[in-house]
Design a protein around this motif. Structure first.
Motif, PDB file in Angstrom:
ATOM      1  N   HIS A   1      -1.484  38.972 -20.563  1.00 26.51           N
ATOM      2  CA  HIS A   1      -0.391  38.438 -21.361  1.00 26.51           C
ATOM      3  C   HIS A   1      -0.558  36.953 -21.620  1.00 26.51           C
TER       4      HIS A   1
ATOM      5  N   HIS B   1       5.961  43.542 -18.919  1.00 29.44           N
ATOM      6  CA  HIS B   1       6.462  44.289 -20.076  1.00 29.44           C
ATOM      7  C   HIS B   1       5.409  45.233 -20.656  1.00 29.44           C
ATOM      8  N   HIS B   2       4.184  45.145 -20.139  1.00 31.36           N
ATOM      9  CA  HIS B   2       3.170  46.118 -20.568  1.00 31.36           C
ATOM     10  C   HIS B   2       3.207  47.368 -19.705  1.00 31.36           C
TER      11      HIS B   2
HETATM   12 CU    CU Z   1       2.471  40.839 -23.219  1.00 36.65          CU
END
Ligand code: CU
Ligand code: HEM
Lengths: 219, 525
Positions: free
Chosen positions: B244, B293-294
């Motif tokens: 990220h 969030h993945h």
């Molecule tokens: Cu991300």
């Protein structure tokens, strides 16, 4: 402001104005590099912590099979080498070539001693059947040998990574030995030894963490 | 005498310590990788024209999208702006003669090439089919592909970005010209600085993760292996802890470029300079806190999911601040629509859509539906291609006269900007709809009812190919036939525009002294 070209004693690299600027930059560069190294190890320590939490009993039992005393002696050796390199930095700062050479050699000798002892330790673990990979017979006698394998995987991965850093550090120190031997400009040598010493100190500190988390935590 | 005619032999390029020539080495190599990744994408889009999996076998298809992802992420997007324009411009913008560590700079390119060779070996030696994410246990236990070679390539290339990052940080701290205080730095420099922080702080975590993955695959040292009590989810955590932040390695430099271009072509001081600088740092910081969030559907704790969802919403605040500030900069500006500006404006529009759909997929409940569909694919392409590549093109055109001493053909460049914008939307907008309707990503065959939108998408990809090939042609053409550029053809502000085009080898004959803010467009330079 043009660059001073009357300074003939020390040669500043062309992109810098002054030697201080260059020294500051080199030092900051090494510190940043050490940050990346710390983060490299942190990933492995994080994973170890997670599994320690998950399999506390097995991991402690597995840790008790390691040779904590031998590794403790090794820690003393490595920390002493840390002292030696600090004294080498001091000697180089005071422009004492002979003394710098002595302390650098002492550092290297202690570092090599550490690696020898570490190899012997690996050999003993091999004899005891604690190598869980390369199709070796795995002879862990405690409970839950299945998850104990995971512990030894971490043990070998982390100490192996540390040993690799030791080898790199030793090569850097050897270069320093040659540079000190040649002694081109004393200010420059002092600076180079100081930066190399920083790296060696880092390798020392990582070992302290390795020793605590792999050998002592489970006792 | 300039940096280009200071030496001609191959050796003078391959052993150069001049940051401007190192930038060229990167330009050439990442362009190669861009078109390699593009070729893989072309095959993917050709396959998806029909619902049946007829052009490529499912294995070959898996290899194509993996190759595309790996090459585009690590061999184009991550190095793109920092390694090329960053290398070229950072010392110029700081009033320095070179980077703090010129040798390290050259070394980072060699490391990059070495990593590239490993990855190409992986392609030749049987390909890799894990996707760019290398998820375990598939990558360690089941995949038949050349995972080890590809992972080694990515591991090595990581060091090239670490070296670049260290070099940029030290250079920014220690090499600023007298009077060039932190708040007089162009936003491009702030962006490079924040990007370098991420490179230095996140990349080592990827390195160790790949080492653990590599030893697991090579020697059977199981660390993520569930059969040994290991946890594959831990791999995902470690991977996304890097990946990220890595999306901001790709995005922040783009924001830097766009700030320079917008200020120049609106001929105005950037609105809210300090907010812009701090929002760059804030994005870099928050970027480290949202990786989960993945993993909403990976089985991580629901409380972690809620926290990651909320933290992800936070990232959009500084991003939105930047968009508003660009718009405020345009307000009442003397706007000119030269090609760099067209690309920069497409960046703003496309990044906006990409960022907003990011909030969609960051919404925990919504993402249960969206995850692993084409909606996600469209989301990140809007940011990575629509945003990042547009900004790359904007910067390339903006600084082309400075870099080469030649002007590019303006008409063709505008045509290309418009083709890229149209082609991009045609390719990726349908994918939002497809994803919303439930088409999963990473399959070579799909249900009949999705065909129409897929045909649109593939047609758009064709347009995009034209839009990207055009600049390749006319920029090369301009190297020889383009009109000669003056030192400051755009009437722009900044130290890089005070030297000749192309700049002399040593950049500045005397160290410049800076006594004004960046973007002093209200005073003549
Ligand atoms: Cu991300
Ligand atoms: C700013 C630059 C951004 C880039 C380059 C980017 C890139 C990406 C990429 C590559 C993926 C897919 C990864 C994969 O599964 O293969 C992704 C997914 C995702 N992005 Fe972004 N993104 C960005 C911004 C954002 C923002 C601002 C948010 C939230 C506010 C966000 C939220 C998400 C979420 C939640 C997913 C996962 C969706 C899923 O897998 O179901 N992204 N992004």
């Amino acid at each position: 402001m043009t660059r001073p070209n009357n300074q003939t004693t020390v040669i500043v690299a062309h992109q810098f104005e002054t030697l201080e600027q260059q020294f500051d930059a080199d030092l900051l560069g090494m510190w940043l590099f050490l940050v990346t190294e710390a983060l490299l190890f942190s990933g492995a320590f994080l994973a170890l912590a997670v599994y320690y939490h998950q399999y506390y009993d097995t991991f402690s039992a597995a840790a008790r099979e390691l040779h904590w005393l031998l590794a403790g002696i090794n820690s003393v050796i490595l920390l002493t080498s840390g002292l030696a390199v600090a004294l080498a930095e001091q000697a180089a700062e005071e422009h004492r070539r002979r003394l710098t050479l002595c302390w650098l050699s002492a550092t290297i000798a202690l570092g090599v001693a550490f690696l020898c002892l570490k190899s012997y330790e690996y050999y003993m673990e091999y004899r005891a059947g604690l190598i869980p990979f390369l199709d070796q017979p795995f002879a862990f006698s405690g409970p839950d040998p299945h998850n104990a394998m995971l512990f030894y995987n971490f043990y070998f991965a982390i100490t192996g990574l540390h040993a690799l850093h030791m080898i790199i550090g030793l090569m850097v120190l050897l270069v320093m030995l040659v540079l000190t031997y040649r002694w081109r400009e004393s200010a420059r040598v002092a600076r180079q030894v100081r930066i190399a010493g920083l790296y060696w100190a880092f390798v020392d500190i990582v070992w302290v963490l390795v020793y605590c988390s792999l050998y002592l935590l489970g006792r | 005498m300039n940096y280009l005619n200071a030496g001609y032999g191959l050796k003078s390029w391959l052993l150069t310590l001049d940051h401007k020539r190192v930038a060229w080495l990167y330009f050439i190599s990442i362009t190669g990788f861009f078109f390699l990744g593009g070729a893989a994408a072309t095959l993917v889009r050709l396959e998806l024209i029909t619902p049946a999996g007829d052009l490529l076998s499912s294995d070959a298809y898996n290899q194509m999208f993996s190759l595309h992802g790996i090459v585009m992420v690590w061999f184009f997007l991550i190095p793109s702006i920092p390694a090329t324009m960053g290398n070229f411009l950072l010392p110029l913008m700081l009033g320095a003669r070179d980077m703090a560590f010129p040798r390290l700079n050259l070394m980072s390119w060699y490391v990059f090439i070495l990593g590239g060779l490993f990855t190409l070996t992986a392609v030749i030696a049987g390909g890799i089919d894990t996707g760019w994410t290398f998820y375990t246990p598939y990558s360690t236990m089941f995949s038949n592909g050349a995972v080890l070679a590809a992972a080694t390539g990515v591991f090595i290339v990581g060091f090239s970005s670490i070296l670049t990052g260290i070099n940029f940080i030290v250079t920014t701290h220690k090499m600023r010209a007298p009077g060039l205080t932190w708040f007089r730095l162009p936003l491009f420099v702030w962006a490079q600085y924040a990007t370098s922080l991420i490179m230095v702080l996140a990349t080592p975590v990827l390195s160790i993760t790949l080492v653990l993955l590599g030893v697991e695959r090579a020697f059977g040292i199981g660390i993520f292996d569930p059969a040994l009590g290991g946890d594959p989810i831990l791999f995902e955590h470690l991977f996304w802890f890097y990946s990220h932040p890595a999306v901001y390695i790709m995005l922040l430099p783009a924001m830097g470029v766009v700030s320079e271009v917008i200020a120049c072509f609106a001929h105005k001081r950037i609105f809210g300079y300090k907010v812009m600088a701090f929002s760059i740092l804030a994005i870099a910081l928050f970027g480290f806190l949202v990786w989960g969030h993945h993993m909403f559907v990976s089985g991580q704790s629901i409380y972690a999911g809620v926290a990651f969802s909320l933290l992800s919403f936070l990232v959009s605040v500084p991003s939105a601040l930047k968009i508003f500030n660009w718009l405020a900069t345009l307000y009442k500006g003397h706007i000119r629509f030269d090609a760099p500006m067209l690309f920069a404006l497409s960046f703003i529009g496309l990044f906006l859509i990409g960022g907003l759909t990011g909030v969609f997929v960051a919404t925990l409940a919504l993402d249960i539906q969206m995850h692993d569909t084409y909606f996600v694919v469209a989301h990140f392409h809007y940011i990575m291609v629509g945003g990042m590549v547009s900004a790359y093109m904007a910067g390339l055109h903006f600084w082309w006269p400075k870099i080469t001493g030649r002007l590019y053909p303006e008409i063709w460049a505008r045509v290309s900007a418009i083709i890229v914008f149209a082609g991009f939307n045609l390719t990726f907008f349908p994918q939002f709809i497809l994803g919303w309707a439930g088409m999963p990503r990473r399959y070579h065959a799909y249900a009949e009812e999705f065909q129409l939108l897929n045909v649109f998408s593939s047609a758009g990809a064709g347009m995009l190919a034209v839009g990207y090939l055009l600049p390749l042609l006319y920029l090369i053409w301009s190297l020889r036939y383009g009109a000669r550029a003056s030192g400051n053809p755009w009437d722009a502000r900044g130290l890089e525009w005070t030297v000749a085009s192309p700049p002399p080898k040593e950049n500045f004959a005397t160290v410049p002294r800076v006594d004004s803010e960046a973007y002093a467009y209200d005073t003549p330079q």
